[in-house]
Design a protein around this motif. Structure first.
Motif, PDB file in Angstrom:
ATOM      1  N   LEU A 167      -9.563  49.938 -21.229  1.00 51.92           N
ATOM      2  CA  LEU A 167     -10.045  51.246 -20.792  1.00 51.92           C
ATOM      3  C   LEU A 167      -9.186  52.379 -21.345  1.00 51.92           C
ATOM      4  O   LEU A 167      -7.963  52.355 -21.212  1.00 51.92           O
ATOM      5  CB  LEU A 167     -10.049  51.320 -19.264  1.00 51.92           C
ATOM      6  CG  LEU A 167     -10.974  50.358 -18.519  1.00 51.92           C
ATOM      7  CD1 LEU A 167     -10.789  50.495 -17.013  1.00 51.92           C
ATOM      8  CD2 LEU A 167     -12.434  50.595 -18.898  1.00 51.92           C
ATOM      9  N   VAL A 168      -9.838  53.351 -21.949  1.00 53.17           N
ATOM     10  CA  VAL A 168      -9.139  54.562 -22.381  1.00 53.17           C
ATOM     11  C   VAL A 168      -9.726  55.737 -21.608  1.00 53.17           C
ATOM     12  O   VAL A 168     -10.804  55.649 -21.026  1.00 53.17           O
ATOM     13  CB  VAL A 168      -9.272  54.805 -23.903  1.00 53.17           C
ATOM     14  CG1 VAL A 168      -8.810  53.571 -24.675  1.00 53.17           C
ATOM     15  CG2 VAL A 168     -10.706  55.151 -24.271  1.00 53.17           C
ATOM     16  N   SER A 169      -8.999  56.840 -21.601  1.00 53.02           N
ATOM     17  CA  SER A 169      -9.453  57.979 -20.823  1.00 53.02           C
ATOM     18  C   SER A 169      -9.008  59.290 -21.462  1.00 53.02           C
ATOM     19  O   SER A 169      -8.358  59.282 -22.513  1.00 53.02           O
ATOM     20  CB  SER A 169      -8.899  57.863 -19.396  1.00 53.02           C
ATOM     21  OG  SER A 169      -9.467  58.840 -18.551  1.00 53.02           O
ATOM     22  N   GLU A 170      -9.395  60.375 -20.822  1.00 51.61           N
ATOM     23  CA  GLU A 170      -8.975  61.697 -21.272  1.00 51.61           C
ATOM     24  C   GLU A 170      -8.251  62.375 -20.118  1.00 51.61           C
ATOM     25  O   GLU A 170      -8.632  62.194 -18.966  1.00 51.61           O
ATOM     26  CB  GLU A 170     -10.202  62.541 -21.637  1.00 51.61           C
ATOM     27  CG  GLU A 170     -10.979  61.976 -22.800  1.00 51.61           C
ATOM     28  CD  GLU A 170     -12.247  62.786 -23.102  1.00 51.61           C
ATOM     29  OE1 GLU A 170     -12.501  63.786 -22.386  1.00 51.61           O
ATOM     30  OE2 GLU A 170     -12.960  62.411 -24.040  1.00 51.61           O
ATOM     31  N   PRO A 171      -7.222  63.176 -20.428  1.00 48.93           N
ATOM     32  CA  PRO A 171      -6.502  63.839 -19.335  1.00 48.93           C
ATOM     33  C   PRO A 171      -7.427  64.774 -18.561  1.00 48.93           C
ATOM     34  O   PRO A 171      -8.250  65.473 -19.148  1.00 48.93           O
ATOM     35  CB  PRO A 171      -5.424  64.647 -20.054  1.00 48.93           C
ATOM     36  CG  PRO A 171      -5.304  64.043 -21.399  1.00 48.93           C
ATOM     37  CD  PRO A 171      -6.657  63.501 -21.744  1.00 48.93           C
ATOM     38  N   VAL A 172      -7.277  64.769 -17.248  1.00 48.92           N
ATOM     39  CA  VAL A 172      -8.019  65.678 -16.374  1.00 48.92           C
ATOM     40  C   VAL A 172      -6.979  66.580 -15.719  1.00 48.92           C
ATOM     41  O   VAL A 172      -6.079  66.097 -15.035  1.00 48.92           O
ATOM     42  CB  VAL A 172      -8.766  64.885 -15.279  1.00 48.92           C
ATOM     43  CG1 VAL A 172      -9.373  65.833 -14.241  1.00 48.92           C
ATOM     44  CG2 VAL A 172      -9.830  63.998 -15.896  1.00 48.92           C
ATOM     45  N   ASP A 173      -7.101  67.855 -15.960  1.00 51.19           N
ATOM     46  CA  ASP A 173      -6.096  68.768 -15.412  1.00 51.19           C
ATOM     47  C   ASP A 173      -6.434  69.116 -13.961  1.00 51.19           C
ATOM     48  O   ASP A 173      -7.579  68.983 -13.523  1.00 51.19           O
ATOM     49  CB  ASP A 173      -6.037  70.051 -16.256  1.00 51.19           C
ATOM     50  CG  ASP A 173      -4.669  70.718 -16.155  1.00 51.19           C
ATOM     51  OD1 ASP A 173      -3.765  70.150 -15.496  1.00 51.19           O
ATOM     52  OD2 ASP A 173      -4.510  71.803 -16.736  1.00 51.19           O
ATOM     53  N   ILE A 174      -5.414  69.512 -13.222  1.00 51.98           N
ATOM     54  CA  ILE A 174      -5.595  69.897 -11.821  1.00 51.98           C
ATOM     55  C   ILE A 174      -5.091  71.329 -11.671  1.00 51.98           C
ATOM     56  O   ILE A 174      -4.037  71.678 -12.206  1.00 51.98           O
ATOM     57  CB  ILE A 174      -4.806  68.945 -10.884  1.00 51.98           C
ATOM     58  CG1 ILE A 174      -5.379  67.514 -10.983  1.00 51.98           C
ATOM     59  CG2 ILE A 174      -4.839  69.432  -9.441  1.00 51.98           C
ATOM     60  CD1 ILE A 174      -4.651  66.482 -10.143  1.00 51.98           C
ATOM     61  N   LEU A 199       3.788  68.128 -15.682  1.00 46.51           N
ATOM     62  CA  LEU A 199       3.527  67.095 -16.684  1.00 46.51           C
ATOM     63  C   LEU A 199       2.038  66.989 -17.021  1.00 46.51           C
ATOM     64  O   LEU A 199       1.651  66.881 -18.186  1.00 46.51           O
ATOM     65  CB  LEU A 199       4.038  65.763 -16.128  1.00 46.51           C
ATOM     66  CG  LEU A 199       4.544  64.689 -17.081  1.00 46.51           C
ATOM     67  CD1 LEU A 199       5.373  65.280 -18.198  1.00 46.51           C
ATOM     68  CD2 LEU A 199       5.357  63.672 -16.288  1.00 46.51           C
ATOM     69  N   LEU A 200       1.224  67.025 -15.997  1.00 45.24           N
ATOM     70  CA  LEU A 200      -0.207  66.861 -16.199  1.00 45.24           C
ATOM     71  C   LEU A 200      -0.766  67.953 -17.111  1.00 45.24           C
ATOM     72  O   LEU A 200      -1.540  67.672 -18.039  1.00 45.24           O
ATOM     73  CB  LEU A 200      -0.904  66.868 -14.825  1.00 45.24           C
ATOM     74  CG  LEU A 200      -2.370  66.467 -14.761  1.00 45.24           C
ATOM     75  CD1 LEU A 200      -2.607  65.128 -15.428  1.00 45.24           C
ATOM     76  CD2 LEU A 200      -2.829  66.418 -13.312  1.00 45.24           C
ATOM     77  N   SER A 201      -0.346  69.189 -16.870  1.00 47.03           N
ATOM     78  CA  SER A 201      -0.828  70.294 -17.708  1.00 47.03           C
ATOM     79  C   SER A 201      -0.357  70.140 -19.150  1.00 47.03           C
ATOM     80  O   SER A 201      -1.078  70.480 -20.090  1.00 47.03           O
ATOM     81  CB  SER A 201      -0.330  71.636 -17.163  1.00 47.03           C
ATOM     82  OG  SER A 201      -0.722  71.775 -15.830  1.00 47.03           O
ATOM     83  N   GLY A 220      -3.673  62.063 -15.872  1.00 46.81           N
ATOM     84  CA  GLY A 220      -3.276  62.342 -17.252  1.00 46.81           C
ATOM     85  C   GLY A 220      -3.303  61.117 -18.162  1.00 46.81           C
ATOM     86  O   GLY A 220      -3.050  61.223 -19.363  1.00 46.81           O
ATOM     87  N   TYR A 221      -3.632  59.963 -17.590  1.00 47.88           N
ATOM     88  CA  TYR A 221      -3.655  58.736 -18.400  1.00 47.88           C
ATOM     89  C   TYR A 221      -4.632  58.844 -19.571  1.00 47.88           C
ATOM     90  O   TYR A 221      -5.748  59.324 -19.413  1.00 47.88           O
ATOM     91  CB  TYR A 221      -4.042  57.537 -17.519  1.00 47.88           C
ATOM     92  CG  TYR A 221      -4.387  56.283 -18.295  1.00 47.88           C
ATOM     93  CD1 TYR A 221      -3.381  55.492 -18.846  1.00 47.88           C
ATOM     94  CD2 TYR A 221      -5.710  55.902 -18.492  1.00 47.88           C
ATOM     95  CE1 TYR A 221      -3.692  54.349 -19.565  1.00 47.88           C
ATOM     96  CE2 TYR A 221      -6.033  54.754 -19.210  1.00 47.88           C
ATOM     97  CZ  TYR A 221      -5.013  53.990 -19.750  1.00 47.88           C
ATOM     98  OH  TYR A 221      -5.332  52.856 -20.466  1.00 47.88           O
TER      99      TYR A 221
END
Lengths: 332, 332
Positions: free
Chosen positions: A136-143, A155-157, A210-211
């Motif tokens: 599984l791959v993903s895209e970062p989701v910002d909060i 870090l997430l940003s 962020g994964y």
């Protein structure tokens, strides 16, 4: 190699082809399972919507793969504001013919003191790399954190900013400036430093948004699957098992660079634990949580008020408690 | 109870009924999966029959739930004589309409220094008890050890003798002298003492053949399932969720006595680990074992001798290695 220690006429290719046949069946099982369970999950949602804190309690009661990532501050956010959780096999919904292993995990939140978002959805695509990897791959989701409330410490940003930069570069230069190719940009460097200085063990649950996982594009995945399919057919119709598969042997070269920019290395494992364990077993985890607190006040939390009397209350926890924890493991 | 801390209109019965709907779907998935995979397992068997020590290597490479029960002396038996392993959903084979969760695990052995048997088959029946428990129960399977070779130190035969005694008593007195009812017989006492003195932690893998599990008869299981079904229908057609289910609340009273005569308390867990994890993932576990020994001589163990040259040998382990470990968890 001309005289193996023990004689056997089986090649790795034969084992590999066989595994892929199992894999095909497994995909079909997941598809069928998704089809059969969807109405039940909808029914369940209507029921659990009426139980305060249902999903937060389930997350707290979850196995260590999940619970271990929920820190006290995460827990506070979830307990005060998580209102809904939903897992979907988005690539096969509404007649879609994509991969049934791809999952979307959607969280809904009540207005809260931590962030502005009321919905956070993280999608995971099942991909195959040229080197033979599948996952599984993903895209970062910002909060949108409220001031001073960012549980990931920025870090997430940063991950999201690096991602956006890479997407823009890839779009501008026909994919030449992809992640991991050549020198790091200033943003990538900053992220790498930040990750090195933060360590990955003590990350907030929310850093999981962020994964990214391996940099395998949909295109690479599609081509890999097609080539494998062709090779299987070739081998199936050819009497010799001599290998026409030098391409498969290509290693994934950029593993190290990828890991440098990954803020949540356990991201895939956590996604699978949620989609394959917590989601199907939610009622079981919830009942467990209730039983553990049986002597405390929270036993009453979801007792029916309709009945309005004490009759049967003592029996209730046993009546309804499931016989056994649902089987965790299943594989075609 | 008239004014719960938090108001909710959901009862335990509703959650329980919902869980049982999931359970129904899960059974259907297992059934479908068994149907789709059976031809593949037969194909796999033909392939792995040609690989020396395939199943012993897979067992060694198995997850701790399995490997932790294989002691060095067990390992020696398995490596020198295990020739085949087969898992079947015996209650749904050949048109059977039994429970797809019931499994039979069959081991075949070459003549060896330890026992006379060439086949050891252990069956597990999925049963539901009046008290709400659901799980796998079994019957002791004795092993004809050669003199001085009994890896269970006589325990397995004692369990079998107690079982036979109980069956005979039950047949003679209409079930009055069942296990756990009243005083222990001399054989039961001897077994209980032996278990207490042996401890259960260091048991041979072969002691697992003595696992019995809960004393739930097919009759009790059938009646429980029927009653539950009736209650679900009643609740489904009744607007009130007032409980007509006092029967379900009955506890399983004889747990303690049962445990006293159980020589392999982890028996069900081991059965599930074999049927749901090792069996479907065998090719993966085997490839893992090969890769770990890649630098040693055993890399060649199952290289094709047909090719007769060195070409491609370096690539082979990568060509054939599966992309990722098969998903361990799946649940409707």
């Amino acid at each position: 190699m001309a005289s193996p220690a023990k004689e056997s006429l089986i090649t790795y290719s034969q084992l590999s082809d066989l595994e892929k046949e199992f894999d095909d069946v497994d995909r079909e099982i997941i598809r069928y399972q998704a089809e059969l369970t969807r109405p039940l999950y909808e029914k369940r949602q209507k029921v659990v919507d009426q139980i305060p804190n249902f999903w937060a309690l389930v997350l707290e009661q979850a196995p260590p793969e999940i619970d271990g990532h929920i820190h006290p501050s995460d827990s506070q956010v979830l307990l005060t504001s998580l209102t809904s959780l939903w897992v979907s096999r988005f690539e096969i919904e509404n007649g879609g013919t994509g991969n049934p292993r791809s999952v979307a995990i959607r969280f809904e939140f009540a207005p809260n003191a931590y962030f502005e978002d009321t919905v956070l959805e993280k999608k995971f695509w099942y991909r195959r790399s040229k080197g033979g990897w599948g996952g599984l791959v993903s895209e970062p989701v910002d909060i949108k954190w409220k001031p001073g409330k960012d549980l990931t410490g920025g870090l997430l940003s940063m991950v999201k900013a690096v991602w956006d930069e890479e997407q823009a570069a890839a779009a501008g230069s026909n994919g030449a400036a992809k992640k991991g190719s050549g020198e790091l940009t200033p943003k990538q460097k900053a992220l790498k430093n930040k990750i090195e200085n933060t360590g990955v063990g003590g990350q907030s649950f929310f850093a999981w948004f962020g994964y990214r996982g391996k940099a395998v594009s949909a295109e690479e995945s599609r081509i890999t699957a097609e080539e494998e399919q062709q090779q299987r057919q070739l081998r199936a119709t050819s009497s010799s098992s001599a290998d026409q598969q030098t391409k498969e042997a290509a290693e994934d070269e950029d593993d190290d660079d990828e890991d440098d920019l990954e803020i949540f290395p356990d991201g895939e494992m956590l996604a699978l634990a949620i989609s394959d364990d917590l989601w199907p077993g939610a009622l079981w985890f919830f009942t467990q949580a209730q039983e553990e607190e049986e002597d405390g006040q929270s036993e009453d939390d979801f007792e029916s008020e309709e009945e309005g009397d004490d009759e049967g209350d003592d029996d209730a926890p046993q009546d309804g408690s499931p016989g056994a924890r649902p089987a965790k493991k299943r594989k075609a």
